[in-house]
Write a protein that holds these residues in place. Structure first.
Motif, PDB file in Angstrom:
ATOM      1  N   ALA A 209      36.554-127.367 -70.610  1.00  0.00           N
ATOM      2  CA  ALA A 209      35.574-127.934 -69.626  1.00  0.00           C
ATOM      3  C   ALA A 209      35.648-129.390 -69.908  1.00  0.00           C
ATOM      4  CB  ALA A 209      34.236-127.416 -69.136  1.00  0.00           C
ATOM      5  N   GLN A 210      35.536-130.197 -68.738  1.00  0.00           N
ATOM      6  CA  GLN A 210      35.065-131.766 -68.645  1.00  0.00           C
ATOM      7  C   GLN A 210      34.078-131.933 -67.787  1.00  0.00           C
ATOM      8  OE1 GLN A 210      38.636-134.115 -68.142  1.00  0.00           O
ATOM      9  NE2 GLN A 210      38.760-133.649 -65.917  1.00  0.00           N
ATOM     10  N   SER A 211      33.249-132.931 -67.767  1.00  0.00           N
ATOM     11  CA  SER A 211      32.195-133.497 -66.694  1.00  0.00           C
ATOM     12  C   SER A 211      32.451-135.007 -66.725  1.00  0.00           C
ATOM     13  CB  SER A 211      31.129-132.971 -66.881  1.00  0.00           C
ATOM     14  OG  SER A 211      30.380-133.510 -68.149  1.00  0.00           O
ATOM     15  N   VAL A 212      32.253-135.549 -65.526  1.00  0.00           N
ATOM     16  CA  VAL A 212      31.982-136.872 -65.430  1.00  0.00           C
ATOM     17  C   VAL A 212      30.748-137.351 -64.483  1.00  0.00           C
ATOM     18  CG1 VAL A 212      33.283-138.875 -64.800  1.00  0.00           C
ATOM     19  CG2 VAL A 212      34.556-137.210 -65.768  1.00  0.00           C
ATOM     20  N   GLY A 213      29.813-137.711 -65.083  1.00  0.00           N
ATOM     21  CA  GLY A 213      28.561-138.313 -64.257  1.00  0.00           C
ATOM     22  C   GLY A 213      27.902-137.037 -63.739  1.00  0.00           C
ATOM     23  N   GLU A 214      28.040-135.726 -64.364  1.00  0.00           N
ATOM     24  CA  GLU A 214      27.158-134.707 -64.060  1.00  0.00           C
ATOM     25  C   GLU A 214      25.661-134.685 -64.752  1.00  0.00           C
ATOM     26  OE1 GLU A 214      28.754-131.020 -64.695  1.00  0.00           O
ATOM     27  OE2 GLU A 214      30.499-131.109 -63.377  1.00  0.00           O
ATOM     28  N   ARG A 215      25.792-134.937 -65.954  1.00  0.00           N
ATOM     29  CA  ARG A 215      24.436-135.006 -66.694  1.00  0.00           C
ATOM     30  C   ARG A 215      23.860-136.015 -66.634  1.00  0.00           C
ATOM     31  NH1 ARG A 215      23.547-135.811 -71.760  1.00  0.00           N
ATOM     32  NH2 ARG A 215      25.535-135.534 -72.628  1.00  0.00           N
ATOM     33  N   GLU A 216      24.564-137.280 -66.744  1.00  0.00           N
ATOM     34  CA  GLU A 216      24.015-138.521 -66.470  1.00  0.00           C
ATOM     35  C   GLU A 216      24.991-139.504 -65.708  1.00  0.00           C
ATOM     36  OE1 GLU A 216      22.407-140.097 -69.988  1.00  0.00           O
ATOM     37  OE2 GLU A 216      21.643-138.327 -70.815  1.00  0.00           O
ATOM     38  N   PRO A 217      24.680-140.236 -65.085  1.00  0.00           N
ATOM     39  CA  PRO A 217      25.593-141.058 -64.057  1.00  0.00           C
ATOM     40  C   PRO A 217      26.847-141.752 -65.010  1.00  0.00           C
ATOM     41  CG  PRO A 217      23.416-141.668 -63.452  1.00  0.00           C
ATOM     42  CD  PRO A 217      23.111-140.761 -64.842  1.00  0.00           C
ATOM     43  N   ASP A 218      26.429-142.185 -66.120  1.00  0.00           N
ATOM     44  CA  ASP A 218      27.559-142.940 -66.928  1.00  0.00           C
ATOM     45  C   ASP A 218      28.046-142.101 -68.122  1.00  0.00           C
ATOM     46  OD1 ASP A 218      27.011-145.140 -65.188  1.00  0.00           O
ATOM     47  OD2 ASP A 218      25.334-145.941 -66.353  1.00  0.00           O
ATOM     48  N   VAL A 219      27.762-140.867 -68.099  1.00  0.00           N
ATOM     49  CA  VAL A 219      28.337-140.228 -69.334  1.00  0.00           C
ATOM     50  C   VAL A 219      29.419-139.180 -68.740  1.00  0.00           C
ATOM     51  CG1 VAL A 219      27.556-138.506 -70.892  1.00  0.00           C
ATOM     52  CG2 VAL A 219      26.084-140.373 -70.489  1.00  0.00           C
ATOM     53  N   ALA A 220      30.246-139.106 -69.708  1.00  0.00           N
ATOM     54  CA  ALA A 220      31.391-138.082 -69.486  1.00  0.00           C
ATOM     55  C   ALA A 220      31.523-137.365 -70.910  1.00  0.00           C
ATOM     56  CB  ALA A 220      32.711-138.928 -69.379  1.00  0.00           C
ATOM     57  N   SER A 221      32.106-135.750 -70.831  1.00  0.00           N
ATOM     58  CA  SER A 221      31.849-135.000 -71.770  1.00  0.00           C
ATOM     59  C   SER A 221      33.203-134.073 -71.903  1.00  0.00           C
ATOM     60  CB  SER A 221      30.445-134.234 -71.985  1.00  0.00           C
ATOM     61  OG  SER A 221      30.436-133.486 -70.953  1.00  0.00           O
ATOM     62  N   VAL A 222      33.641-133.315 -72.827  1.00  0.00           N
ATOM     63  CA  VAL A 222      34.428-132.286 -72.988  1.00  0.00           C
ATOM     64  C   VAL A 222      33.835-131.277 -73.629  1.00  0.00           C
ATOM     65  CG1 VAL A 222      36.941-131.665 -73.476  1.00  0.00           C
ATOM     66  CG2 VAL A 222      36.319-134.091 -72.676  1.00  0.00           C
ATOM     67  N   SER A 223      33.909-130.027 -73.483  1.00  0.00           N
ATOM     68  CA  SER A 223      33.451-128.913 -74.291  1.00  0.00           C
ATOM     69  C   SER A 223      34.513-127.838 -74.125  1.00  0.00           C
ATOM     70  CB  SER A 223      32.103-128.288 -73.406  1.00  0.00           C
ATOM     71  OG  SER A 223      31.127-129.243 -73.610  1.00  0.00           O
ATOM     72  N   ALA A 224      34.387-126.972 -75.294  1.00  0.00           N
ATOM     73  CA  ALA A 224      35.189-125.934 -75.519  1.00  0.00           C
ATOM     74  C   ALA A 224      34.147-124.684 -75.973  1.00  0.00           C
ATOM     75  CB  ALA A 224      36.407-126.101 -76.443  1.00  0.00           C
ATOM     76  N   PRO A 225      34.681-123.378 -75.998  1.00  0.00           N
ATOM     77  CA  PRO A 225      33.984-122.250 -76.066  1.00  0.00           C
ATOM     78  C   PRO A 225      33.948-121.819 -77.734  1.00  0.00           C
ATOM     79  CG  PRO A 225      35.825-121.624 -75.092  1.00  0.00           C
ATOM     80  CD  PRO A 225      35.890-123.043 -74.887  1.00  0.00           C
ATOM     81  N   VAL A 226      32.576-121.339 -78.462  1.00  0.00           N
ATOM     82  CA  VAL A 226      32.905-120.827 -79.516  1.00  0.00           C
ATOM     83  C   VAL A 226      32.567-119.161 -79.092  1.00  0.00           C
ATOM     84  CG1 VAL A 226      31.570-120.670 -81.977  1.00  0.00           C
ATOM     85  CG2 VAL A 226      32.082-122.827 -80.611  1.00  0.00           C
TER      86      VAL A 226
END
Length: 237
Positions: free
Chosen positions: A174-191
């Protein structure tokens, strides 16, 4: 009743869970397997359903619930955290971004391990921080593989959609752009734990200026590989 604890309701609960170990069954099946009175079996099964120790399948039969898998996964948490440090450091070095490990706690997710990027602005999420299950790529990963009823409940008020979660399941990240904080992006994967259930999310995060508005294009492979290493650590100690 053999091997009783002396606590009647606990012994009866154990009978119900033991009966369901053989697979889904109807209320009549529970009564037959446990020897409990029908009203008692029904009352206890409904109470266990409230705590997700028991759920209903598509045919309305009682079956063991996801809470048992979550408790089982928690037994391996020390193993997960023991492996997390080196895996997150390797992910940080591969991406030059801060890396985190998250676990779900009810309607929030908590950072249980993190490493900061080595150079430039330090922007790691502190260990112990809790975030709502409505925002962020880690939340998407922790929700995407839930059973349908819980998934759709989790989507209420979320910044992402069912279509987005379908994409997460298809891609495996998954990726997010500005969801958690306006200027923050992230990429995640499941364990995944030994039962193949998603038990945690590995993430990298940083400013959109660095990660761009499509962070998964460049970071997803490294994040997925890190998640796979932690999954391996849980399955083969």
């Amino acid at each position: 009743m053999e091997n009783t604890s002396g606590v009647g309701v606990l012994d009866k609960t154990a009978l119900i869970l033991g009966a369901l170990e053989a697979g889904p069954t109807t209320l009549a099946g529970l009564v037959a397997a446990t020897g409990l009175a029908r009203p008692t079996a029904h009352r206890l099964a409904l109470a266990l359903e409230r705590y997700r120790l028991v759920i209903r399948d598509m045919e309305g039969r009682f079956t063991l619930g996801p809470r048992l898998a979550e408790l089982s996964a928690a037994v391996g948490e020390d193993r997960l955290l023991a492996a997390a440090g080196s895996v997150l450091a390797r992910l940080r070095d591969a991406t030059s971004e801060s890396a985190q490990l998250y676990r779900r706690q009810a309607e929030e997710y908590v950072c249980v391990a993190a490493v900061e990027r080595l150079h430039g602005l330090r922007d790691a999420v502190p260990v112990g921080v809790t975030l709502p299950m409505k925002v962020g790529s880690a939340a998407q990963v922790l929700l995407a593989w839930e059973e349908p009823e819980r998934l759709y409940l989790g989507l209420r008020g979320a910044r992402f959609t069912a279509t987005a979660l379908s994409g997460v399941r298809r891609r495996g990240w998954a990726q997010s752009v500005g969801e958690r904080e306006p200027d923050v992006a992230s990429v995640s994967a499941p364990v995944r734990g030994p039962s193949n259930r998603v038990v945690a999310s590995v993430s990298v995060s940083g400013p959109i200026q660095r990660l761009t508005r499509q962070p998964g294009v460049h970071l997803s492979q490294a994040v997925v590989e890190a998640a796979a290493r932690l999954t391996e650590a849980l399955r083969y100690p």
